[in-house]
Write a protein that holds these residues in place. Structure first.
Motif, PDB file in Angstrom:
ATOM      1  N   GLY A 133       0.810  -1.216   0.000  1.00 50.52           N
ATOM      2  CA  GLY A 133       0.000   0.000   0.000  1.00 50.52           C
ATOM      3  C   GLY A 133       0.840   1.261   0.000  1.00 50.52           C
ATOM      4  O   GLY A 133       0.531   2.230  -0.711  1.00 50.52           O
ATOM      5  N   VAL A 134       1.928   1.262   0.773  1.00 56.53           N
ATOM      6  CA  VAL A 134       2.821   2.429   0.781  1.00 56.53           C
ATOM      7  C   VAL A 134       3.428   2.642  -0.608  1.00 56.53           C
ATOM      8  O   VAL A 134       3.442   3.755  -1.136  1.00 56.53           O
ATOM      9  CB  VAL A 134       3.936   2.253   1.834  1.00 56.53           C
ATOM     10  N   GLY A 135       3.920   1.557  -1.213  1.00 51.71           N
ATOM     11  CA  GLY A 135       4.525   1.669  -2.536  1.00 51.71           C
ATOM     12  C   GLY A 135       3.534   2.114  -3.595  1.00 51.71           C
ATOM     13  O   GLY A 135       3.837   2.973  -4.426  1.00 51.71           O
ATOM     14  N   ALA A 136       2.324   1.541  -3.557  1.00 58.16           N
ATOM     15  CA  ALA A 136       1.316   1.892  -4.558  1.00 58.16           C
ATOM     16  C   ALA A 136       0.897   3.345  -4.429  1.00 58.16           C
ATOM     17  O   ALA A 136       0.717   4.057  -5.434  1.00 58.16           O
ATOM     18  CB  ALA A 136       0.103   0.973  -4.413  1.00 58.16           C
ATOM     19  N   GLY A 137       0.735   3.838  -3.199  1.00 54.55           N
ATOM     20  CA  GLY A 137       0.348   5.234  -3.017  1.00 54.55           C
ATOM     21  C   GLY A 137       1.436   6.194  -3.455  1.00 54.55           C
ATOM     22  O   GLY A 137       1.174   7.181  -4.153  1.00 54.55           O
ATOM     23  N   GLU A 138       2.686   5.892  -3.079  1.00 54.56           N
ATOM     24  CA  GLU A 138       3.787   6.791  -3.429  1.00 54.56           C
ATOM     25  C   GLU A 138       4.167   6.712  -4.899  1.00 54.56           C
ATOM     26  O   GLU A 138       4.937   7.542  -5.377  1.00 54.56           O
ATOM     27  CB  GLU A 138       4.991   6.489  -2.542  1.00 54.56           C
ATOM     28  N   ALA A 139       3.625   5.731  -5.612  1.00 62.89           N
ATOM     29  CA  ALA A 139       3.910   5.610  -7.045  1.00 62.89           C
ATOM     30  C   ALA A 139       3.451   6.835  -7.822  1.00 62.89           C
ATOM     31  O   ALA A 139       3.980   7.131  -8.897  1.00 62.89           O
ATOM     32  CB  ALA A 139       3.237   4.352  -7.601  1.00 62.89           C
ATOM     33  N   GLY A 140       2.463   7.555  -7.309  1.00 68.90           N
ATOM     34  CA  GLY A 140       1.960   8.718  -8.031  1.00 68.90           C
ATOM     35  C   GLY A 140       2.839   9.942  -7.934  1.00 68.90           C
ATOM     36  O   GLY A 140       2.697  10.880  -8.733  1.00 68.90           O
ATOM     37  N   LEU A 141       3.772   9.978  -6.987  1.00 69.40           N
ATOM     38  CA  LEU A 141       4.565  11.187  -6.774  1.00 69.40           C
ATOM     39  C   LEU A 141       5.361  11.608  -8.005  1.00 69.40           C
ATOM     40  O   LEU A 141       5.271  12.750  -8.457  1.00 69.40           O
ATOM     41  CB  LEU A 141       5.524  10.988  -5.595  1.00 69.40           C
ATOM     42  N   THR A 142       6.147  10.682  -8.554  1.00 71.37           N
ATOM     43  CA  THR A 142       7.033  11.068  -9.664  1.00 71.37           C
ATOM     44  C   THR A 142       6.278  11.497 -10.912  1.00 71.37           C
ATOM     45  O   THR A 142       6.514  12.600 -11.439  1.00 71.37           O
ATOM     46  CB  THR A 142       8.002   9.920  -9.990  1.00 71.37           C
ATOM     47  N   PRO A 143       5.357  10.688 -11.459  1.00 74.57           N
ATOM     48  CA  PRO A 143       4.692  11.134 -12.686  1.00 74.57           C
ATOM     49  C   PRO A 143       3.823  12.365 -12.496  1.00 74.57           C
ATOM     50  O   PRO A 143       3.743  13.220 -13.385  1.00 74.57           O
ATOM     51  CB  PRO A 143       3.854   9.915 -13.107  1.00 74.57           C
ATOM     52  N   ILE A 144       3.182  12.493 -11.344  1.00 74.40           N
ATOM     53  CA  ILE A 144       2.255  13.610 -11.169  1.00 74.40           C
ATOM     54  C   ILE A 144       2.998  14.910 -10.893  1.00 74.40           C
ATOM     55  O   ILE A 144       2.693  15.948 -11.491  1.00 74.40           O
ATOM     56  CB  ILE A 144       1.236  13.299 -10.053  1.00 74.40           C
ATOM     57  N   THR A 145       3.995  14.890 -10.003  1.00 75.27           N
ATOM     58  CA  THR A 145       4.730  16.131  -9.738  1.00 75.27           C
ATOM     59  C   THR A 145       5.504  16.586 -10.965  1.00 75.27           C
ATOM     60  O   THR A 145       5.555  17.781 -11.266  1.00 75.27           O
ATOM     61  CB  THR A 145       5.709  15.954  -8.555  1.00 75.27           C
ATOM     62  N   ASN A 146       6.076  15.649 -11.720  1.00 76.32           N
ATOM     63  CA  ASN A 146       6.805  16.021 -12.934  1.00 76.32           C
ATOM     64  C   ASN A 146       5.882  16.485 -14.042  1.00 76.32           C
ATOM     65  O   ASN A 146       6.339  17.079 -15.026  1.00 76.32           O
ATOM     66  CB  ASN A 146       7.660  14.851 -13.411  1.00 76.32           C
ATOM     67  N   SER A 147       4.597  16.230 -13.917  1.00 81.60           N
ATOM     68  CA  SER A 147       3.629  16.741 -14.878  1.00 81.60           C
ATOM     69  C   SER A 147       3.029  18.067 -14.431  1.00 81.60           C
ATOM     70  O   SER A 147       2.686  18.909 -15.255  1.00 81.60           O
ATOM     71  CB  SER A 147       2.498  15.723 -15.083  1.00 81.60           C
ATOM     72  N   MET A 148       2.901  18.277 -13.132  1.00 80.12           N
ATOM     73  CA  MET A 148       2.312  19.512 -12.631  1.00 80.12           C
ATOM     74  C   MET A 148       3.255  20.701 -12.763  1.00 80.12           C
ATOM     75  O   MET A 148       2.807  21.830 -13.014  1.00 80.12           O
ATOM     76  CB  MET A 148       1.891  19.333 -11.166  1.00 80.12           C
ATOM     77  N   ILE A 149       4.550  20.477 -12.599  1.00 81.26           N
ATOM     78  CA  ILE A 149       5.491  21.594 -12.678  1.00 81.26           C
ATOM     79  C   ILE A 149       5.466  22.259 -14.067  1.00 81.26           C
ATOM     80  O   ILE A 149       5.409  23.497 -14.154  1.00 81.26           O
ATOM     81  CB  ILE A 149       6.907  21.143 -12.282  1.00 81.26           C
ATOM     82  N   PRO A 150       5.481  21.514 -15.177  1.00 80.69           N
ATOM     83  CA  PRO A 150       5.344  22.175 -16.483  1.00 80.69           C
ATOM     84  C   PRO A 150       3.987  22.847 -16.655  1.00 80.69           C
ATOM     85  O   PRO A 150       3.861  23.801 -17.428  1.00 80.69           O
ATOM     86  CB  PRO A 150       5.517  21.019 -17.485  1.00 80.69           C
ATOM     87  N   ASP A 151       2.948  22.366 -15.961  1.00 85.93           N
ATOM     88  CA  ASP A 151       1.650  23.028 -16.012  1.00 85.93           C
ATOM     89  C   ASP A 151       1.705  24.410 -15.372  1.00 85.93           C
ATOM     90  O   ASP A 151       0.993  25.331 -15.780  1.00 85.93           O
ATOM     91  CB  ASP A 151       0.594  22.203 -15.261  1.00 85.93           C
ATOM     92  N   LEU A 152       2.559  24.562 -14.371  1.00 90.50           N
ATOM     93  CA  LEU A 152       2.584  25.770 -13.551  1.00 90.50           C
ATOM     94  C   LEU A 152       3.607  26.805 -14.005  1.00 90.50           C
ATOM     95  O   LEU A 152       3.446  27.994 -13.744  1.00 90.50           O
ATOM     96  CB  LEU A 152       2.885  25.389 -12.090  1.00 90.50           C
ATOM     97  N   PHE A 153       4.677  26.362 -14.696  1.00 88.48           N
ATOM     98  CA  PHE A 153       5.777  27.260 -15.050  1.00 88.48           C
ATOM     99  C   PHE A 153       6.048  27.219 -16.545  1.00 88.48           C
ATOM    100  O   PHE A 153       5.952  26.157 -17.175  1.00 88.48           O
ATOM    101  CB  PHE A 153       7.050  26.860 -14.285  1.00 88.48           C
ATOM    102  N   SER A 154       6.411  28.369 -17.109  1.00 84.71           N
ATOM    103  CA  SER A 154       6.822  28.416 -18.507  1.00 84.71           C
ATOM    104  C   SER A 154       8.122  27.642 -18.667  1.00 84.71           C
ATOM    105  O   SER A 154       8.824  27.361 -17.692  1.00 84.71           O
ATOM    106  CB  SER A 154       7.023  29.860 -18.959  1.00 84.71           C
ATOM    107  N   ARG A 155       8.474  27.316 -19.911  1.00 86.87           N
ATOM    108  CA  ARG A 155       9.672  26.522 -20.140  1.00 86.87           C
ATOM    109  C   ARG A 155      10.922  27.212 -19.610  1.00 86.87           C
ATOM    110  O   ARG A 155      11.801  26.584 -19.032  1.00 86.87           O
ATOM    111  CB  ARG A 155       9.830  26.220 -21.632  1.00 86.87           C
ATOM    112  N   ALA A 156      11.010  28.523 -19.777  1.00 90.03           N
ATOM    113  CA  ALA A 156      12.199  29.244 -19.320  1.00 90.03           C
ATOM    114  C   ALA A 156      12.341  29.169 -17.806  1.00 90.03           C
ATOM    115  O   ALA A 156      13.442  29.016 -17.282  1.00 90.03           O
ATOM    116  CB  ALA A 156      12.127  30.699 -19.775  1.00 90.03           C
ATOM    117  N   GLN A 157      11.224  29.281 -17.078  1.00 92.31           N
ATOM    118  CA  GLN A 157      11.280  29.227 -15.619  1.00 92.31           C
ATOM    119  C   GLN A 157      11.223  27.801 -15.090  1.00 92.31           C
ATOM    120  O   GLN A 157      11.484  27.569 -13.914  1.00 92.31           O
ATOM    121  CB  GLN A 157      10.147  30.051 -15.013  1.00 92.31           C
TER     122      GLN A 157
END
Length: 462
Positions: A133-157
């Motif tokens: 359960g710990v592994g399955a829950g934490e599995a979302g951290l890498t793909p989701i955070t790495n997808s949200m940051i480009p949503d929030l910041f322009s390429r230069a920033q």
């Protein structure tokens, strides 16, 4: 503890952006974007605490439940890594189509409940299920955070935001180790203030339950993030190719060879290096009697020192040689990190105290962190924006066998050498050296193909 395992490396964007951030005139990110980045860092720190608690409490858990090193290897490899990988793609798929805040908040709740369940486990099987359960829950951290940051910041920033997030996450892992150790140490003192039903529980059980309680406020913080309207789910229809020009299946068919070389090379090279965040702290507790609080403090300080030194080395090398090496610079930094860490691991055979172990750990972490500072940009640029979460998730899933085999091999070898003094250290060094040599040779052979793929997939400057 999150371990430095690199699926890919080497963006030209990093080499170009590091010396030119101040010179560029990027669109300024909003206060809300920086707030969101801070919340993502908090969620990552919580994940680090929940994950590292098993390492800090391994010895009391091992004695209480009569666990072998092979079973400990199964908990770290199969329980955490395998099922984390299995969950990564579905979570990446969900985050590409639905509100990423909600998906990540649900992940936090899942891994927190599972972490608390560890404190209630009465045998290996229940502890194993909780680790899943710990592994399955934490599995979302890498793909989701790495997808949200480009949503929030322009390429230069984004380069700046990625750098802040990567370094904060690594420092967060160190902070997580320190906080985890402090929590484990404080549980006995807090026992009289707990409900009567909990006061009779051992300290290690109370520690797992304590960190699980933090999941609810962090999930609420994630839901408070405001995403730009342009980041609404990209494609809800099945005709993905017509909407974006390239479907996920087409992408894999076109680039599977270079991705396979990248995954196999980094996976094999990192098999033994998983010991940096898991088996070496266990060795300090087992061989030299370090308490959970001492392990947490030593682990945290080692990662802080190693992170600072690694960031200076990695960014310094990128600045000096980025233009000369081009897109191959970061990959060569990562390969050099594998070689240096594997070579230095031999010193584990000569440690004489817990302080020696943690000093060596800081030395081992340094070359790995030098490559970690470029990893987020690579993960984001290796695939097209509309496929980003699924590409990252697919790389993670494909690397699963190596994450599972590494800790298990060390555990099996340690059990086989248990009658020999220093058997665990011999197991760690042997697996690390052999796997690093093989993996580095594979990575070096696919360098040219990787550079071409990175250049092909980079989106236009925002």
């Amino acid at each position: 503890m999150t371990h430095p395992n690199f699926l890919s490396a080497d963006p030209a964007a990093v080499a170009q952006a590091l010396p030119g951030i101040a010179a560029a005139a990027p669109q300024r990110a909003s206060v809300g974007a920086w707030y969101a980045l801070g919340v993502l860092i908090i969620a990552t720190v919580l994940g680090a605490i929940d994950k590292v608690m098993m390492t800090l409490l391994t010895e009391p858990v091992r004695h209480a439940l009569s666990l072998s090193d092979t079973q400990l290897g199964l908990l770290q490899g199969v329980g955490l890594a395998l099922f984390a990988g299995i969950a990564t793609f579905p979570l990446g798929w969900l985050s590409d189509r639905y509100d990423r805040r909600v998906v990540l908040a649900a992940c936090v709740i899942v891994w927190s409940v599972a972490a608390g369940s560890r404190g209630l486990a009465q045998d290996f099987s229940l502890l194993f299920i909780a680790s899943i359960g710990v592994g399955a829950g934490e599995a979302g951290l890498t793909p989701i955070t790495n997808s949200m940051i480009p949503d929030l910041f322009s390429r230069a920033q984004r380069v700046l935001a990625n750098g802040i997030f990567a370094l904060s996450s690594i420092f967060g892992a160190a902070l997580g180790a320190m906080l985890g150790g402090a929590i484990a140490s404080a549980m006995d003192g807090a026992r009289p203030m707990l409900p009567a039903s909990l006061q009779a529980l051992e300290g290690w059980r109370l520690s797992f339950i304590a960190v699980a309680v933090c999941g609810v406020p962090v999930a609420l913080l994630l839901l408070s993030i405001r995403l730009p309207a342009r980041t609404a789910p990209a494609v809800r229809a099945t005709d993905e190719a017509s909407a974006h020009g390239l479907s996920f299946g087409d992408y894999l068919r076109q680039h599977w060879k270079v991705l396979a070389g990248l995954i196999v090379g980094s996976g094999v090279a990192g098999m033994g290096l998983n010991a940096v965040g898991s088996w070496i702290p266990i060795l300090a507790a087992r061989e030299f009697g370090a308490t959970p609080a001492q392990v947490g403090k030593g682990l945290g300080l080692a990662f802080i020192v190693g992170t600072l030194a690694g960031a200076i080395v990695g960014l310094g090398v990128m600045r000096l040689f980025g233009k000369r090496m081009g897109s191959a610079a970061a990959l060569r930094i990562i390969i050099g990190g594998y070689v240096a860490t594997a070579s230095l691991s031999v010193l584990l055979l000569f440690v004489r105290s817990a302080n020696d172990v943690f000093a060596l750990l800081a030395l081992l972490v340094t070359p790995l962190i030098s490559g970690a500072v470029v990893l987020p940009n690579v993960l984001q640029d290796v695939g097209p924006p509309h496929l980003r979460s699924r590409v990252i998730a697919s790389l993670s899933i494909a690397a699963l066998p190596f994450h599972v085999i590494g800790p298990l091999l060390i555990g099996l070898m340690s059990d086989a050498l248990k009658s020999r003094p220093g058997g665990l250290a011999y197991a760690v060094v042997s697996i690390t050296l052999v796997s690093a040599v093989i993996g580095v040779l594979i990575l070096r052979s696919c360098e040219g193909s990787l550079v071409r793929l990175m250049r092909l997939q980079q989106e236009p400057q925002a």
